[in-house]
Design an enzyme around this catalytic site. Sequence first.
Site, PDB file in Angstrom:
ATOM      1  N   GLN A 193     -16.359 -16.684  30.028  1.00  0.00           N
ATOM      2  CA  GLN A 193     -17.022 -15.791  30.975  1.00  0.00           C
ATOM      3  C   GLN A 193     -16.268 -15.855  32.298  1.00  0.00           C
ATOM      4  OE1 GLN A 193     -20.270 -14.101  29.673  1.00  0.00           O
ATOM      5  NE2 GLN A 193     -18.786 -14.642  28.090  1.00  0.00           N
ATOM      6  N   ARG A 213     -23.017 -15.219  35.172  1.00  0.00           N
ATOM      7  CA  ARG A 213     -21.778 -14.585  35.594  1.00  0.00           C
ATOM      8  C   ARG A 213     -21.324 -13.569  34.544  1.00  0.00           C
ATOM      9  NH1 ARG A 213     -19.425 -18.695  37.533  1.00  0.00           N
ATOM     10  NH2 ARG A 213     -17.497 -17.642  38.124  1.00  0.00           N
ATOM     11  N   ALA A 234     -28.902 -11.457  32.628  1.00  0.00           N
ATOM     12  CA  ALA A 234     -27.752 -11.780  31.790  1.00  0.00           C
ATOM     13  C   ALA A 234     -26.450 -11.238  32.378  1.00  0.00           C
ATOM     14  CB  ALA A 234     -27.980 -11.229  30.383  1.00  0.00           C
ATOM     15  N   HIS A 235     -25.352 -11.539  31.680  1.00  0.00           N
ATOM     16  CA  HIS A 235     -24.031 -11.181  32.208  1.00  0.00           C
ATOM     17  C   HIS A 235     -23.836  -9.662  32.311  1.00  0.00           C
ATOM     18  CE1 HIS A 235     -22.319 -11.654  27.813  1.00  0.00           C
ATOM     19  NE2 HIS A 235     -23.245 -10.742  27.895  1.00  0.00           N
ATOM     20  N   ASN A 236     -23.131  -9.289  33.396  1.00  0.00           N
ATOM     21  CA  ASN A 236     -22.723  -7.910  33.668  1.00  0.00           C
ATOM     22  C   ASN A 236     -23.878  -6.961  33.981  1.00  0.00           C
ATOM     23  OD1 ASN A 236     -20.522  -8.887  31.313  1.00  0.00           O
ATOM     24  ND2 ASN A 236     -19.678  -8.050  33.200  1.00  0.00           N
TER      25      ASN A 236
END
Length: 340
Positions: A193, A213, A234-236
């Site tokens: 990540q 991240r 969560a990511h993004n």
Amino acid sequence: MRIDEIVGRLGGELLGAPDTLIRALAPLESAGPEDISFLANPKYRKQLDTTAAAAVIVSGGLTPPPGKTYIVCDSPYLYFARVAQLLHPESLPAPGVAASACVQSVIPASTCVEAGAHIAESVVLGEHVFVGAGTVVGRGVQIGRGTRLHANVTIYADCEIGSDCRIHSGAVIGADGFGYAREKDGRWVKIPQSGRVVIGNEVEIGANTTIDRGAMDDTVIADGVKLDNQIQIAHNVKIGAMTAIAGCVGIAGSTRIGARCMIGGQAGIIGHLDITDDVVVSAGTLVTKSIRKPGVYTANLPLQPHGDWVREFSHLRHLDAMAARIRELEKRLDKGDTSS
């Protein structure tokens, strides 16, 4: 503070004694003779007749009972919040670094770093940043002026936080997103990540909230966002300016939420969706598709006795068979067959 001082700072129309002294804030039903309260919901109108509050904030168009002091304004709840800020100003912690803190970067003299905190190398802090006891600020993190990290916050490497933010105890910013590919034999291969978490200005993040991240791009929290406790982002994920999210909400990866949205507690939002600006998602709602039009959205069942729920769910289990029977009846009716 005298009530005419409050009105002088915040505006509004004062009805009653200008020298009324206000010491605290309280609800209508429990307020005392030195408290100020507010009436925002008309269903509590009768409490104006019985409250012991020294003053009450009310909306225009309301005719309050005589004998008390009132502030008339457009939005009583917002005005009440402003009064709360006047009566309870946030104190600035004294600058300095506790002896047991570990600081590996050059920081401004106005920074306060409490006991047991750790600031890694290559960290950039603005003026008047507060780093609470036991908080960890990872390598390369950037934090803007006036931001406060309460005790035991963890900021992973290279994340960016704006000015005048508040991050409460136990929050984790920048942990790895949940990214894996699967081998044919079922083993999971971790995807590094490599993105960051980028947080704007005047953002508040509640206790034990986690923001992952990005996998390659960044997870972004825009200016003025307010996050309650125990939220998972969560990511993004991208969250637009001035959106507010209540506790225990889960937002899966790569979902984009617009500006000025309100997400109710325990809502769940699956990944790779787009939610436009000015959307309200009711508490407990599961969002499974994109929302492209502003408005209020609800997708949950109201509370009912268990026996009723079991009976209704048993009908749901037979919907396919019932639909097939209806289609067959419709075909027979179209042919003029009215026999049973």
